[in-house]
Design an enzyme around this catalytic site. Structure first.
Site, PDB file in Angstrom:
ATOM      1  N   GLN A  86       0.836  -1.221   0.000  1.00 52.24           N
ATOM      2  CA  GLN A  86       0.000   0.000   0.000  1.00 52.24           C
ATOM      3  C   GLN A  86       0.863   1.260   0.000  1.00 52.24           C
ATOM      4  OE1 GLN A  86      -3.250  -0.138   2.821  1.00 52.24           O
ATOM      5  NE2 GLN A  86      -4.187  -1.917   1.811  1.00 52.24           N
ATOM      6  N   VAL A 109      -4.061   4.903  10.622  1.00 52.92           N
ATOM      7  CA  VAL A 109      -4.867   4.641  11.816  1.00 52.92           C
ATOM      8  C   VAL A 109      -4.689   3.182  12.254  1.00 52.92           C
ATOM      9  CG1 VAL A 109      -7.250   4.550  12.703  1.00 52.92           C
ATOM     10  CG2 VAL A 109      -6.560   6.402  11.165  1.00 52.92           C
ATOM     11  N   GLY A 110      -4.627   2.285  11.282  1.00 51.51           N
ATOM     12  CA  GLY A 110      -4.562   0.839  11.552  1.00 51.51           C
ATOM     13  C   GLY A 110      -3.333   0.477  12.370  1.00 51.51           C
ATOM     14  N   ASP A 133      -5.480   9.351  21.483  1.00 48.66           N
ATOM     15  CA  ASP A 133      -4.834   9.408  22.797  1.00 48.66           C
ATOM     16  C   ASP A 133      -4.803  10.848  23.313  1.00 48.66           C
ATOM     17  OD1 ASP A 133      -3.949   6.554  22.552  1.00 48.66           O
ATOM     18  OD2 ASP A 133      -2.831   7.412  20.892  1.00 48.66           O
ATOM     19  N   HIS A 167       1.771   4.844  19.763  1.00 49.11           N
ATOM     20  CA  HIS A 167       0.355   4.598  20.075  1.00 49.11           C
ATOM     21  C   HIS A 167       0.269   3.205  20.697  1.00 49.11           C
ATOM     22  CE1 HIS A 167      -3.933   4.199  19.924  1.00 49.11           C
ATOM     23  NE2 HIS A 167      -3.822   3.135  19.166  1.00 49.11           N
TER      24      HIS A 167
END
Ligand code: NAI
Length: 328
Positions: free
Chosen positions: A112, A129-130, A159, A187
Site C-alpha cells: 500500500q 490509523v490501523g 490518545d 500509540h
C-alpha cells in the site's frame, strides 16, 4: 465547478469506516464549500459489505458527495488522492507474537505504501490509523519510493483527545480550557501524555493537578489503557472516537493549528528530543498549509525524560523487528 477533494479510505467496510465515511461525505473534514470524492478500498471478500455501505451513502443524498470508488486495488483507491486514511490493518489475534503481527501488517502496508507513492498526489496528506499505527507508517514509508516522508503520519490524536478529557474531568474544567497537550512516542501503552507542558488557563497542568503520584499512577495509565477499557465495556474496540480523532488529525494538518496551541501527531523523527531519527513517533506539532513542524525548545524534566525514552525504545525495537523481517 470546484474539483472535489479526493479522499481514500482503506478498510472502508470496517467499523471505523462506518463512523468515518458518512462524516467525510457530509463535509465535516473541509467544510461546506468542498465537494468530496470517496475512494474506498477493501479486501476482495469484503467488497459485498462495502457495496452495502455505498448504498447507505447514496441514501443520505449528501449534497457534497460527487463520486464513489469501490475497489480491492490500492492503486485505484489512491489514484490522484489528496487525503488518505489508512484504516484497514491486520488485527492481533489470540496467541499472536509481535513479530507475526508486524509481518502480517508488512504484507499490507508495504504494497500500500508503494501504491501510495505511485498513484496519490505528491503532496498527499496520509494518516495511518490501523495498528500498530506508528510502525505501519514506517513500513509504508519504507516502500513509498519517491514520496516525501513528511506526507505520511500516524494517529495518536485519539490518545491526545482522551488525555484532554481525563484532565478536564479531574480539574473540573472543560476541554476548551486545555492547550498544549502532547502525547509522546508510540500509540501503545508506553505512550506518554505530558502534563508538564500542557496548560490549563495558561498554567502548567502538572502544577494545576498538584499530585505527581496521581499523574504517574492513575492518569497516565488511564489514558494509555483507555482502548482496552472501551473494549471491556463495549465489547468492541473504539470506532466512533477513532474516526473522530482521524478527522481532527487531518483537518488540523490541512487547516493549521491555532496560535499558541499544538497537536499530537506521529511523524518521522528528525532526532528531536532524543527520539532516534527515522522513527515514526508522536510529538507536539504545529501545522500550516498542510505541513507540520515538531515544536522545538521544550525543556524535558526528570519526570518526562525516562517516559519519552521508554516509548522511543519500544519504537526502535519494532523498527528492528521489521528490519529483521526485511520489511524496510
Ligand atoms: P475492523 O476490523 O472493523 O475493520 C477493518 C477493515 O479493514 C475490515 O473491513 C477489513 O476487511 C479491512 N482490511 C483488512 N486488510 C485490508 C487491506 N489489506 N486492504 C484494505 N482493507 C483491509 O477494524 P476497525 O475497528 O475499523 O479498526 C481498524 C484499525 O484501526 C485496527 O487496526 C485498529 O486497531 C485500529 N485503531 C487505531 C486507533 C488509533 O488510535 N491509532 C484507534 C482505534 C482503532
Amino acid at each position: 465547478s470546484t474539483q472535489p477533494v479526493r479522499i481514500a479510505v482503506t478498510g472502508a467496510a470496517g467499523q471505523i469506516g462506518y463512523s468515518l465515511l458518512f462524516r467525510l461525505a457530509s463535509g465535516e473534514l473541509l467544510g461546506p464549500d468542498t465537494p468530496v470524492a470517496l475512494q474506498m478500498l477493501e479486501v476482495t471478500p469484503a467488497l459485498g459489505a462495502l457495496e452495502g455501505v455505498a448504498m447507505e451513502l447514496d441514501d443520505c443524498a449528501f449534497p457534497l458527495l460527487t463520486e464513489m470508488v469501490r475497489t480491492d486495488d490500492a492503486e485505484v483507491a489512491f489514484g490522484d488522492a489528496d487525503i488518505v486514511f489508512f484504516v484497514g490493518a491486520m488485527p492481533r489475534k489470540a496467541g499472536m507474537e509481535r513479530a507475526d503481527l508486524l509481518e502480517a501488517n508488512g504484507g499490507i502496508f508495504g504494497p500500500q505504501g508503494a501504491a501510495l507513492a505511485k498513484a496519490a498526489k505528491p503532496d498527499v496528506n496520509a494518516l495511518v490509523v490501523g495498528n500498530p499505527a506508528n510502525t505501519n507508517a514506517l513500513i509504508a514509508l519504507g516502500s513509498a519510493e519517491g514520496l516525501d516522508p513528511r506526507r505520511v503520519t500516524a494517529m495518536t490524536r485519539l490518545d491526545h483527545n482522551r488525555a484532554k478529557a481525563q484532565l478536564a474531568a479531574r480539574l473540573g474544567v472543560t476541554v476548551n480550557d486545555i492547550t498544549k497537550m502532547t502525547i509522546w512516542g508510540n500509540h501503545s501503552t508506553t505512550q506518554y501524555p505530558d502534563l508538564v507542558h500542557c496548560e490549563v488557563g495558561g498554567r502548567s497542568a502538572f502544577d494545576a493537578v498538584g499530585d505527581e503520584a496521581w499523574i504517574a499512577d492513575t492518569y497516565i495509565p488511564t489514558v494509555a489503557k483507555r482502548g482496552a477499557a472501551i473494549i471491556e465495556a463495549r465489547g468492541a474496540s473504539s470506532a466512533a472516537s477513532a474516526a473522530n480523532a482521524a478527522i481532527d488529525h487531518v483537518r488540523d494538518w490541512v487547516k493549521g493549528t491555532p496560535e499558541g496551541d499544538w497537536v499530537s501527531m506521529g511523524v518521522v523523527s528528525d532526532g528531536s528530543y532524543g527520539v532516534p531519527e527515522g522513527l515514526v513517533s508522536s510529538f507536539p506539532c504545529t501545522t500550516r498549509d498542510g505541513e507540520w513542524e515538531i515544536v522545538q525548545g521544550l525543556d524535558i524534566d526528570d519526570f518526562s525524560r525516562p517516559r519519552i525514552d521508554a516509548s522511543a525504545e519500544e519504537l526502535a525495537s519494532e523498527r528492528d523487528t521489521v528490519r529483521e523481517l526485511g520489511l524496510i
